[in-house]
Design an enzyme around this catalytic site. Structure first.
Site, short mmCIF file in Angstrom:
data_model
loop_
_atom_site.label_atom_id
_atom_site.label_comp_id
_atom_site.label_asym_id
_atom_site.label_seq_id
_atom_site.Cartn_x
_atom_site.Cartn_y
_atom_site.Cartn_z
N ARG A 151 47.57 22.04 7.83
CA ARG A 151 47.95 23.46 7.82
C ARG A 151 48.59 23.91 9.13
O ARG A 151 49.16 25.00 9.20
CB ARG A 151 46.79 24.36 7.41
N GLU A 180 24.06 3.53 5.79
CA GLU A 180 23.45 4.01 7.04
C GLU A 180 24.47 4.09 8.16
O GLU A 180 24.17 4.58 9.25
CB GLU A 180 22.30 3.10 7.47
N ASP A 235 43.99 32.78 13.42
CA ASP A 235 42.77 32.21 12.86
C ASP A 235 41.62 32.24 13.86
O ASP A 235 41.83 32.26 15.05
CB ASP A 235 42.99 30.75 12.48
N PRO A 268 27.54 11.49 12.29
CA PRO A 268 26.76 12.63 12.78
C PRO A 268 26.47 12.50 14.27
O PRO A 268 26.15 13.49 14.93
CB PRO A 268 25.45 12.57 11.98
N1 SAH Z 1 22.38 6.93 9.42
C1 SAH Z 1 23.40 7.85 9.82
C2 SAH Z 1 23.91 8.67 8.65
C3 SAH Z 1 24.80 7.91 7.73
S1 SAH Z 1 25.57 8.94 6.55
C4 SAH Z 1 22.82 8.79 10.84
O1 SAH Z 1 21.68 9.18 10.73
O2 SAH Z 1 23.57 9.19 11.76
C5 SAH Z 1 26.89 7.91 5.99
C6 SAH Z 1 28.23 8.20 6.60
O3 SAH Z 1 28.61 9.53 6.32
C7 SAH Z 1 28.32 8.07 8.11
O4 SAH Z 1 28.56 6.76 8.51
C8 SAH Z 1 29.50 8.98 8.44
O5 SAH Z 1 30.74 8.30 8.32
C9 SAH Z 1 29.42 10.04 7.36
N2 SAH Z 1 28.80 11.28 7.84
C10 SAH Z 1 27.60 11.78 7.46
N3 SAH Z 1 27.33 12.93 8.08
C11 SAH Z 1 28.38 13.21 8.87
C12 SAH Z 1 28.70 14.27 9.76
N4 SAH Z 1 27.87 15.29 9.99
N5 SAH Z 1 29.87 14.21 10.42
C13 SAH Z 1 30.72 13.17 10.24
N6 SAH Z 1 30.48 12.15 9.40
C14 SAH Z 1 29.32 12.16 8.71
#
Ligand code: SAH
Length: 257
Positions: free
Chosen positions: A160, A122, A175, A95
């Site tokens: 795609r 996490e 698109d 994220p």
């Molecule tokens: N503690 C982290 C969240 C971990 S979620 C934070 O607050 O940023 C667990 C995993 O899910 C992450 O390591 C990532 O690989 C994936 N993930 C979760 N949300 C995501 C998003 N919006 N975009 C990309 N990967 C995501």
């Protein structure tokens, strides 16, 4: 040339079903998009095959351990080298990454590929990120439980775009985002639709006119109107790239806000 993805994941079983359905199936089966799954558990050690542990400094959740990740990456590098391929960049889904865009997808579709690291818990010990990760990509401002859906999303978007996947090659040029604007509405049969509630719904008459220039203009204006209303920043960006014609600007300046 094929696009190779090496996916490091704790849940390899999530990937198989997506490769056997829909228009992207051909891209995966022909190996135009060549997916190699690397179950992280295979690179864990000890009776418990640990891949995570508690965070230093305390706090909730678990952290993905560096060492199994390093071993998985070493195995991938050896395999890439044996295949005569190049050293592919490592992408971590997070994220905290840069949001994925269609232009990034297009660049990846024309590249040799990438190593995709699917986070869990996490997230990943920062030292692995500092030492090996080239790019962090986010799907958007929300939190998923793992990076597998982001990896599938990225590979689907790349698949795609492979030649021969969409029946009509022009299809993805129309698109959303391909020209920096959102897509226009689409209609098909029947021309006059009667809903179960009795309401009758027709189709914009220009689409039935057979007049290609008028249809193209109508579609462009629909794109401009929808984009201006929902994503005004995309209009600004298209303007900055010099992609709005005089006719487009005239249409936009007459749009009711
Ligand atoms: N503690 C982290 C969240 C971990 S979620 C934070 O607050 O940023 C667990 C995993 O899910 C992450 O390591 C990532 O690989 C994936 N993930 C979760 N949300 C995501 C998003 N919006 N975009 C990309 N990967 C995501």
């Amino acid at each position: 040339m094929a696009v190779r993805f090496d996916v490091i994941t704790l849940f390899p079983e999530l990937f198989a079903p997506f490769q056997t359905v829909g228009v992207t199936r051909r891209a995966f089966e022909s190996r135009a998009v060549d997916v190699h799954l690397w179950p992280l558990r295979d690179h864990a050690e000890g009776v418990y095959r640990r891949v995570d542990d508690r965070p230093f400094g305390g706090g909730p959740g678990m952290v993905m351990l560096v060492e199994p990740l390093v071993r998985a990456l070493q195995a991938i590098r050896a395999d890439q080298q044996a295949a005569g391929g190049e050293r592919l960049p490592v992408i971590l889904f997070s994220p905290a990454g840069r949001p994925l865009t269609q232009s990034r997808v297009q660049a990846l579709a024309q590249s040799a590929g990438a190593v995709l690291l699917c986070g869990r818990y996490e997230g990943v010990d920062q030292r692995f990120i500092d030492a090996y990760v080239d790019e962090e990509i986010s799907l958007g401002d929300y939190v998923l439980s793992g990076g597998e859906l982001p990896a599938l999303t990225l590979m689907d978007a790349v698949a795609r775009l492979q030649p021969g996947v969409l029946h009509d090659a022009a299809s993805h040029e129309q698109d959303s985002f391909s020209d920096g604007l959102l897509d226009c509405p689409h209609y098909s049969r029947p021309e006059m639709l009667t809903l179960p509630e009795g309401q009758e719904m027709g189709v914009p008459s220009v689409l039935m006119s057979g007049h290609h220039a008028h249809i193209a203009r109508w579609r462009r204006e629909q794109q401009l109107a929808i984009t201006a209303r929902r994503r005004p920043e995309l209009i600004e960006a298209a303007r900055a790239r010099g992609e709005l014609s005089k006719q487009d600007e005239h249409f936009l300046s007459n749009l009711p806000l």
